[in-house]
Motif scaffolding. Structure first.
Motif, PDB file in Angstrom:
ATOM      1  N   VAL A 258       0.828  -1.203   0.000  1.00 56.98           N
ATOM      2  CA  VAL A 258       0.000   0.000   0.000  1.00 56.98           C
ATOM      3  C   VAL A 258       0.861   1.250   0.000  1.00 56.98           C
ATOM      4  O   VAL A 258       0.575   2.231  -0.695  1.00 56.98           O
ATOM      5  CB  VAL A 258      -0.948  -0.015   1.219  1.00 56.98           C
ATOM      6  N   GLN A 259       1.980   1.230   0.754  1.00 55.80           N
ATOM      7  CA  GLN A 259       2.851   2.397   0.816  1.00 55.80           C
ATOM      8  C   GLN A 259       3.510   2.698  -0.525  1.00 55.80           C
ATOM      9  O   GLN A 259       3.821   3.841  -0.830  1.00 55.80           O
ATOM     10  CB  GLN A 259       3.934   2.161   1.875  1.00 55.80           C
ATOM     11  N   ARG A 260       3.744   1.669  -1.330  1.00 50.84           N
ATOM     12  CA  ARG A 260       4.393   1.883  -2.618  1.00 50.84           C
ATOM     13  C   ARG A 260       3.469   2.566  -3.613  1.00 50.84           C
ATOM     14  O   ARG A 260       3.910   3.128  -4.604  1.00 50.84           O
ATOM     15  CB  ARG A 260       4.855   0.540  -3.184  1.00 50.84           C
ATOM     16  N   ASP A 263      -1.514   7.866  -3.636  1.00 50.35           N
ATOM     17  CA  ASP A 263      -2.930   7.973  -3.270  1.00 50.35           C
ATOM     18  C   ASP A 263      -3.818   7.851  -4.498  1.00 50.35           C
ATOM     19  O   ASP A 263      -4.889   7.221  -4.444  1.00 50.35           O
ATOM     20  CB  ASP A 263      -3.179   9.312  -2.574  1.00 50.35           C
ATOM     21  N   GLU A 264      -3.381   8.445  -5.598  1.00 50.64           N
ATOM     22  CA  GLU A 264      -4.183   8.396  -6.825  1.00 50.64           C
ATOM     23  C   GLU A 264      -4.279   6.968  -7.356  1.00 50.64           C
ATOM     24  O   GLU A 264      -5.355   6.519  -7.761  1.00 50.64           O
ATOM     25  CB  GLU A 264      -3.554   9.307  -7.884  1.00 50.64           C
ATOM     26  N   ARG A 269      -7.346   1.946  -8.072  1.00 51.00           N
ATOM     27  CA  ARG A 269      -7.442   0.493  -7.928  1.00 51.00           C
ATOM     28  C   ARG A 269      -8.685   0.103  -7.140  1.00 51.00           C
ATOM     29  O   ARG A 269      -9.365  -0.870  -7.460  1.00 51.00           O
ATOM     30  CB  ARG A 269      -6.187  -0.029  -7.211  1.00 51.00           C
ATOM     31  N   LYS A 270      -8.990   0.868  -6.095  1.00 50.77           N
ATOM     32  CA  LYS A 270     -10.178   0.575  -5.299  1.00 50.77           C
ATOM     33  C   LYS A 270     -11.449   0.772  -6.113  1.00 50.77           C
ATOM     34  O   LYS A 270     -12.396  -0.016  -5.996  1.00 50.77           O
ATOM     35  CB  LYS A 270     -10.215   1.469  -4.053  1.00 50.77           C
ATOM     36  N   ARG A 271     -11.499   1.840  -6.960  1.00 48.49           N
ATOM     37  CA  ARG A 271     -12.680   2.090  -7.795  1.00 48.49           C
ATOM     38  C   ARG A 271     -12.884   0.960  -8.793  1.00 48.49           C
ATOM     39  O   ARG A 271     -14.008   0.479  -8.983  1.00 48.49           O
ATOM     40  CB  ARG A 271     -12.546   3.425  -8.525  1.00 48.49           C
ATOM     41  N   LYS A 272     -11.795   0.549  -9.423  1.00 51.86           N
ATOM     42  CA  LYS A 272     -11.880  -0.525 -10.404  1.00 51.86           C
ATOM     43  C   LYS A 272     -12.356  -1.819  -9.753  1.00 51.86           C
ATOM     44  O   LYS A 272     -13.200  -2.536 -10.313  1.00 51.86           O
ATOM     45  CB  LYS A 272     -10.528  -0.732 -11.060  1.00 51.86           C
TER      46      LYS A 272
END
Length: 307
Positions: A258-260, A263-264, A269-272
């Protein structure tokens, strides 16, 4: 050595040694612990029920207690580590009391077979002895019955463990050692009395030990009241620590991934992912769950685990 010994084995050793010392010390003052606490024939006037327990902590000499305590230390330490202290103590007491019961039965059989008349006169310095005087001479002491039960337990739990036993110059499997002990005790008992050793009591301890172990094997839930042994706790702790390390590693890896992401990228990825889940749910509403492909079912399953 005492520091590494399991607690119940160590306590039993201490109690037996203290009882032996007390017997020697009090004997000088005219107090006979053997007469008070030894196991007498149940028809004798000095028989007491508590003697079934107390007799197993008394010994008739240094060699007697030495061999019993050596065997208790050598084999009892192993058995206690397998079973835990409570279960080990219960087994020890059952074998000791069982040995006393068998000894009483054998004495009663001997008393009945020989008959009262045969004991009216005994060659004891020319002194006539009544029947009551004779049966008062039958006194059993020693932890041998309980120790023989421990030997049997070791042979049943570790039958193929090789042991070096004097005078044999080669190792003997534990199961054959136990068979040998049984044969020797049977032969000694059948050879007739006179050696001052309660051979049938030894066999009695093994018999009660065998019956108790077989009962535990057939009813494993019955031994749960004794609690888990230290060995079980050790492996349970190992498994718990391993699971914790695995979980920490997964969480750390997820956190690193997640750190890599920026934010965008993360939001995209979450929307997809959400769009794909919504499409799968819409497909279920229209055509049912069976219409999903294997990949869609797996994705839905993975999503349910994360939520």
């Amino acid at each position: 050595m005492m520091n590494n010994m399991p607690p119940m084995t160590k306590n039993l050793l201490i109690i037996n040694v203290l009882a032996y010392i007390a017997t020697l010390v009090l004997e000088r003052s005219g107090v006979d612990l053997t007469s008070m606490l030894g196991l007498h024939f149940f028809l004798a006037s000095d028989f007491r029920v508590y003697q079934f327990l107390t007799y197993m902590f008394l010994h008739g000499g240094f060699t007697h207690i030495l061999f019993n305590m050596f065997a208790l230390w050598m084999f009892g330490s192993v058995i206690e580590r397998v079973w835990g202290p409570k279960k080990f103590l219960f087994y020890y007491i059952v074998c000791g009391v069982g040995a006393g019961i068998i000894q009483e039965i054998v004495q009663f059989a001997d008393y009945s077979i020989q008959g009262i008349a045969a004991y009216q006169y005994v060659n004891a310095g020319g002194v006539q002895m009544t029947t009551d005087t004779y049966i008062n001479l039958w006194t059993t002491i020693g932890a041998s019955g309980a120790v023989y039960g421990i030997l049997l337990a070791f042979g049943m739990i570790f039958p193929n463990e090789r042991l070096f036993i004097i005078p044999f110059p080669f190792p003997i499997k534990a199961k054959w050692l136990i068979v040998g002990y049984i044969a020797i005790e049977l032969f000694s008992a059948m050879s007739g009395p006179g050696d001052g050793v309660a051979h049938m009591a030894h066999l009695g301890g093994m018999l009660f030990g065998f019956l108790l172990i077989r009962y535990w094997q057939k009813h494993p839930d019955s031994s749960q009241r004794f609690g888990r042994s230290r060995g079980q706790e050790f492996f349970d702790n190992m498994k718990r620590k391993f699971d914790e390390r695995q979980q920490n590693s997964r969480m750390k890896a997820e956190h690193t991934n997640v750190q890599r992401e920026t934010d965008e990228e993360y939001n995209a990825r979450k929307r997809k992912n959400q769009e794909e889940i919504d499409a799968i749910l819409d497909k279920i509403r229209k055509s049912g769950y069976d219409s999903l492909t294997k990949e869609e079912k797996q994705k839905l399953f993975d999503q349910s685990r994360q939520s």
